[in-house]
Scaffold this active site. Structure first.
Site, short mmCIF file in Angstrom:
data_model
loop_
_atom_site.label_atom_id
_atom_site.label_comp_id
_atom_site.label_asym_id
_atom_site.label_seq_id
_atom_site.Cartn_x
_atom_site.Cartn_y
_atom_site.Cartn_z
N HIS A 74 45.48 35.22 44.10
CA HIS A 74 44.09 35.14 43.65
C HIS A 74 43.96 34.17 42.48
O HIS A 74 43.02 33.37 42.43
CB HIS A 74 43.59 36.54 43.26
N ASP A 119 37.80 36.19 46.25
CA ASP A 119 37.68 37.62 45.95
C ASP A 119 37.86 38.48 47.20
O ASP A 119 38.47 39.55 47.15
CB ASP A 119 36.34 37.91 45.29
#
Length: 151
Positions: A74, A119
């Protein structure tokens, strides 16, 4: 006291009811990241605030487990978005939570699309992991200085 802390960290996300998790439209800030994590579950977004070497602010060293690898990827995704001119922690994007699934869009620009995908990937990655309490509040001094390279 420790049990109360664990219940807060591992229990349902704060402020997100079951109905909210099933169907809601969000706009992003950093809180929206928490919303995507809460949508997919199974843990509160707070469970990742200071976990391993990468979950939470910053990150360096070798990721400790599958959760830490999710957070590492991420971070890499946010870095790519930043290189593309986006502001990952500030830019907003539209998305929906439908029956514990994230639906990105409709995006108005490339940044909204990129950030929602970052996300979304994190939320689904974390959903399939096992949580190890030994990495909660892991001291960053134990994380090596050298980090793996982002793809």
């Amino acid at each position: 006291m420790l049990l109360l802390l664990l219940l807060l960290l591992l229990g349902p996300g704060p402020g997100f009811s079951e109905a909210t998790r099933r169907s809601h439209v969000y706009k992003r800030g950093l809180l929206e990241l928490a919303g995507t994590l809460d949508c997919v579950g199974p843990r509160s977004p707070m469970a990742y605030m200071n976990y391993g070497c990468y979950c939470g602010l910053g990150g360096h060293g070798e990721p400790r487990d599958a959760i830490d690898w999710c957070c590492y990827h991420h971070d890499c995704c946010y870095s790519r978005a930043q290189d593309a001119g986006c502001s990952p922690k500030l830019d907003r994007y539209p998305w929906k939570c439908m029956d514990h699934h994230i639906l990105c869009g409709p995006a108005e620009n490339k940044c909204q699309e990129l950030l929602c995908r970052c996300d979304e990937e994190l939320a689904y990655c974390l959903a399939g992991t096992e949580y190890h309490l030994k990495y909660l509040f892991f001291p960053s001094i134990l994380c090596e200085k050298d980090s793996p390279k982002c793809n």
